[in-house]
Design a protein around this motif. Sequence first.
Motif, PDB file in Angstrom:
ATOM      1  N   LYS A 139       2.013   7.773   5.674  1.00 36.85           N
ATOM      2  CA  LYS A 139       3.404   7.077   5.625  1.00 36.85           C
ATOM      3  C   LYS A 139       3.640   5.894   4.172  1.00 36.85           C
ATOM      4  CE  LYS A 139       4.375   8.802  10.034  1.00 36.85           C
ATOM      5  NZ  LYS A 139       5.733   9.272   9.680  1.00 36.85           N
ATOM      6  N   ARG A 140       4.616   5.463   4.660  1.00 36.19           N
ATOM      7  CA  ARG A 140       4.803   4.358   3.701  1.00 36.19           C
ATOM      8  C   ARG A 140       5.153   3.500   3.656  1.00 36.19           C
ATOM      9  NH1 ARG A 140      10.828   6.753   2.667  1.00 36.19           N
ATOM     10  NH2 ARG A 140      10.504   6.849   4.377  1.00 36.19           N
ATOM     11  N   ILE A 141       3.496   2.474   3.147  1.00 33.80           N
ATOM     12  CA  ILE A 141       3.883   0.987   4.235  1.00 33.80           C
ATOM     13  C   ILE A 141       4.337   0.395   3.095  1.00 33.80           C
ATOM     14  CG2 ILE A 141       2.440  -0.284   5.540  1.00 33.80           C
ATOM     15  CD1 ILE A 141       2.505   2.398   6.274  1.00 33.80           C
ATOM     16  N   ALA A 142       4.956  -0.946   2.942  1.00 33.35           N
ATOM     17  CA  ALA A 142       4.376  -2.166   2.499  1.00 33.35           C
ATOM     18  C   ALA A 142       3.754  -3.203   3.085  1.00 33.35           C
ATOM     19  CB  ALA A 142       6.536  -3.264   2.893  1.00 33.35           C
ATOM     20  N   LEU A 143       2.868  -3.453   1.442  1.00 32.38           N
ATOM     21  CA  LEU A 143       1.124  -4.192   1.997  1.00 32.38           C
ATOM     22  C   LEU A 143       2.038  -5.941   1.646  1.00 32.38           C
ATOM     23  CD1 LEU A 143      -0.990  -1.966   0.470  1.00 32.38           C
ATOM     24  CD2 LEU A 143      -0.602  -1.522   2.441  1.00 32.38           C
ATOM     25  N   GLY A 144       2.996  -5.955   1.329  1.00 30.71           N
ATOM     26  CA  GLY A 144       3.206  -7.602   0.339  1.00 30.71           C
ATOM     27  C   GLY A 144       3.329  -7.352  -0.548  1.00 30.71           C
ATOM     28  N   SER A 145       3.695  -8.595  -1.448  1.00 31.96           N
ATOM     29  CA  SER A 145       3.544  -8.643  -2.525  1.00 31.96           C
ATOM     30  C   SER A 145       2.369  -8.429  -3.599  1.00 31.96           C
ATOM     31  CB  SER A 145       4.015 -10.539  -2.932  1.00 31.96           C
ATOM     32  OG  SER A 145       5.156 -10.221  -2.256  1.00 31.96           O
ATOM     33  N   ALA A 146       2.240  -7.855  -4.591  1.00 36.72           N
ATOM     34  CA  ALA A 146       1.305  -7.168  -4.452  1.00 36.72           C
ATOM     35  C   ALA A 146       0.062  -8.467  -5.426  1.00 36.72           C
ATOM     36  CB  ALA A 146       1.672  -6.418  -6.575  1.00 36.72           C
ATOM     37  N   GLY A 147      -1.015  -8.596  -4.646  1.00 39.74           N
ATOM     38  CA  GLY A 147      -1.924  -9.216  -5.348  1.00 39.74           C
ATOM     39  C   GLY A 147      -1.662 -10.859  -4.048  1.00 39.74           C
ATOM     40  N   SER A 148      -1.253 -10.695  -2.982  1.00 43.94           N
ATOM     41  CA  SER A 148      -1.141 -11.673  -2.271  1.00 43.94           C
ATOM     42  C   SER A 148      -1.709 -12.012  -1.409  1.00 43.94           C
ATOM     43  CB  SER A 148       0.362 -12.088  -2.345  1.00 43.94           C
ATOM     44  OG  SER A 148       0.802 -10.367  -0.773  1.00 43.94           O
ATOM     45  N   GLY A 149      -2.318 -12.701  -0.887  1.00 44.59           N
ATOM     46  CA  GLY A 149      -3.381 -12.395   0.269  1.00 44.59           C
ATOM     47  C   GLY A 149      -2.213 -11.664   1.288  1.00 44.59           C
ATOM     48  N   THR A 150      -1.629 -11.651   1.913  1.00 41.16           N
ATOM     49  CA  THR A 150      -0.810 -10.521   2.675  1.00 41.16           C
ATOM     50  C   THR A 150      -1.323  -9.156   2.307  1.00 41.16           C
ATOM     51  OG1 THR A 150       0.486 -11.583   3.050  1.00 41.16           O
ATOM     52  CG2 THR A 150       1.509  -9.535   3.514  1.00 41.16           C
ATOM     53  N   HIS A 151      -1.211  -8.894   1.017  1.00 40.55           N
ATOM     54  CA  HIS A 151      -1.539  -7.580   0.298  1.00 40.55           C
ATOM     55  C   HIS A 151      -2.979  -7.277   0.365  1.00 40.55           C
ATOM     56  CE1 HIS A 151      -2.360  -5.586  -3.260  1.00 40.55           C
ATOM     57  NE2 HIS A 151      -3.199  -5.077  -3.200  1.00 40.55           N
ATOM     58  N   LEU A 152      -3.643  -7.908  -0.125  1.00 43.21           N
ATOM     59  CA  LEU A 152      -5.502  -8.096   0.244  1.00 43.21           C
ATOM     60  C   LEU A 152      -6.080  -7.914   1.574  1.00 43.21           C
ATOM     61  CD1 LEU A 152      -5.899 -10.315  -2.700  1.00 43.21           C
ATOM     62  CD2 LEU A 152      -6.277  -7.948  -3.084  1.00 43.21           C
ATOM     63  N   SER A 153      -5.402  -9.203   2.280  1.00 45.68           N
ATOM     64  CA  SER A 153      -5.827  -8.972   3.950  1.00 45.68           C
ATOM     65  C   SER A 153      -5.411  -7.468   4.435  1.00 45.68           C
ATOM     66  CB  SER A 153      -5.425  -9.742   4.682  1.00 45.68           C
ATOM     67  OG  SER A 153      -3.825  -9.835   4.921  1.00 45.68           O
ATOM     68  N   ILE A 154      -4.996  -6.512   4.182  1.00 44.51           N
ATOM     69  CA  ILE A 154      -4.203  -5.631   4.823  1.00 44.51           C
ATOM     70  C   ILE A 154      -5.387  -4.456   3.921  1.00 44.51           C
ATOM     71  CG2 ILE A 154      -1.974  -4.925   3.527  1.00 44.51           C
ATOM     72  CD1 ILE A 154      -3.515  -3.910   7.757  1.00 44.51           C
ATOM     73  N   GLU A 155      -5.318  -4.188   2.942  1.00 45.71           N
ATOM     74  CA  GLU A 155      -5.795  -3.536   2.182  1.00 45.71           C
ATOM     75  C   GLU A 155      -7.142  -3.895   2.290  1.00 45.71           C
ATOM     76  OE1 GLU A 155      -7.333  -1.911  -2.355  1.00 45.71           O
ATOM     77  OE2 GLU A 155      -5.199  -2.970  -1.726  1.00 45.71           O
ATOM     78  N   ARG A 156      -7.819  -4.528   2.414  1.00 46.46           N
ATOM     79  CA  ARG A 156      -8.950  -4.742   3.155  1.00 46.46           C
ATOM     80  C   ARG A 156      -9.602  -3.492   4.364  1.00 46.46           C
ATOM     81  NH1 ARG A 156      -8.436 -10.570   2.055  1.00 46.46           N
ATOM     82  NH2 ARG A 156      -9.304 -10.984  -0.317  1.00 46.46           N
ATOM     83  N   LEU A 157      -8.400  -4.063   5.176  1.00 43.87           N
ATOM     84  CA  LEU A 157      -8.652  -3.951   6.905  1.00 43.87           C
ATOM     85  C   LEU A 157      -8.466  -1.976   6.330  1.00 43.87           C
ATOM     86  CD1 LEU A 157      -9.294  -2.904   9.979  1.00 43.87           C
ATOM     87  CD2 LEU A 157      -6.740  -3.469  10.426  1.00 43.87           C
ATOM     88  N   LEU A 158      -7.582  -1.625   5.355  1.00 49.25           N
ATOM     89  CA  LEU A 158      -7.263  -0.067   5.116  1.00 49.25           C
ATOM     90  C   LEU A 158      -8.562   0.523   4.656  1.00 49.25           C
ATOM     91  CD1 LEU A 158      -3.971  -0.419   4.366  1.00 49.25           C
ATOM     92  CD2 LEU A 158      -4.526   1.216   5.927  1.00 49.25           C
ATOM     93  N   ARG A 159      -9.211  -0.384   3.698  1.00 48.81           N
ATOM     94  CA  ARG A 159     -10.722   0.322   2.818  1.00 48.81           C
ATOM     95  C   ARG A 159     -11.564   0.666   4.081  1.00 48.81           C
ATOM     96  NH1 ARG A 159      -9.709   1.578  -2.569  1.00 48.81           N
ATOM     97  NH2 ARG A 159      -7.924   0.304  -3.073  1.00 48.81           N
ATOM     98  N   GLN A 160     -11.388  -0.802   4.583  1.00 54.59           N
ATOM     99  CA  GLN A 160     -12.880  -1.002   5.872  1.00 54.59           C
ATOM    100  C   GLN A 160     -12.904   0.366   6.527  1.00 54.59           C
ATOM    101  OE1 GLN A 160     -15.178  -3.262   5.609  1.00 54.59           O
ATOM    102  NE2 GLN A 160     -16.323  -2.397   7.040  1.00 54.59           N
ATOM    103  N   ALA A 161     -11.575   1.271   7.309  1.00 52.75           N
ATOM    104  CA  ALA A 161     -11.867   2.247   7.963  1.00 52.75           C
ATOM    105  C   ALA A 161     -10.902   3.911   7.468  1.00 52.75           C
ATOM    106  CB  ALA A 161     -10.013   2.016   8.836  1.00 52.75           C
ATOM    107  N   ASP A 162     -11.620   3.083   6.000  1.00 52.99           N
ATOM    108  CA  ASP A 162     -11.496   4.519   5.549  1.00 52.99           C
ATOM    109  C   ASP A 162      -9.994   5.150   5.445  1.00 52.99           C
ATOM    110  OD1 ASP A 162     -14.185   4.197   4.411  1.00 52.99           O
ATOM    111  OD2 ASP A 162     -14.363   5.795   6.210  1.00 52.99           O
TER     112      ASP A 162
END
Length: 327
Positions: A139-162
Amino acid sequence: MHTFLRTVLPFVLVAVLALSSGAVAQRQFLSIGGGFVGGTFNVFAAGMGDYLSQQFPNLNITVEGSAGSAENIRRMQGGEMEMAVAFAGDAFLAYNAQAEFDDGPYDNIRAVGFLYGAVSQLVTLQGSGIESFDDLAGKRIALGSAGSGTHLSIERLLRQADMFDQIEPVFVAGQAASDQLKDGQIDAYHALLGVPNATLVDTTTSRDAHVISTLDAATESGFFETYPFYSAFTIPGGTYRGVADDVLTWRDAGIWIVSADMDDDLVYDMTKAIYEEAGLEHMMRVTNVAREMGLENALSGIAMPLHPGALRYWEEVGVAIPDNARP
């Protein structure tokens, strides 16, 4: 009389000029980093900036828009801002040169106090086919503005969960994310904001929407062990229109940070102004997301050194200072 004036007037003029130049010298121009327009960061930054400018006429405080937490931290380190709103997690990682901030340490930042609980909220529309975290794949997921805490936090979870390599990331936030979801340009968006907030209110009042529970994915993947500054949170059912069930998710903390070299007395005075009764009442008039501010949550989520001026205030009012928050 004329002789008296000729004798005294030059001294009076010198005194007036000296006072005037002193007043100019004392006037301080400060900037406080917020976030995107309409976001919680900007609301807090503007609210604090307005109140401090009212309380201290010698301060001229400008609110700086930005992509959010990470940009604010980087710009403060570079001397472009004196104060900012940031996520406690980003501030901790930056100060310790970890994760996305491994080019640090970012040692010019110091904590002042807790502002609000920043809750992870993953939003999609009914009928999108996304009912759980695992359904984000493809799916196309809007993570937040690039480099923002909103983006980085969900990317951390996505990477942690592979899961990160299984989605199509889009970098947009706030009202723009809500608009793109409603227009079908994205399938879901992530927000790391207070509860409730204007972005989700916009989505849920104009469309039938669904807020995804992500707590199980975070727990099972070891997310909380890797990132101990995050904690579980429940959004009560009924918070948003059409979202009847509780949403099990997690949160960071929005905190106030300042430059390490800011004057101790100034930081003490500003901390006292914002966190005493009149300041808290002002912030509640600005946004009810500020309802958690105060002594009970004074240092919630903060795991990096306080500014000495802030430390003095919190000790004065009897707040217990964790060892990792001491300068």
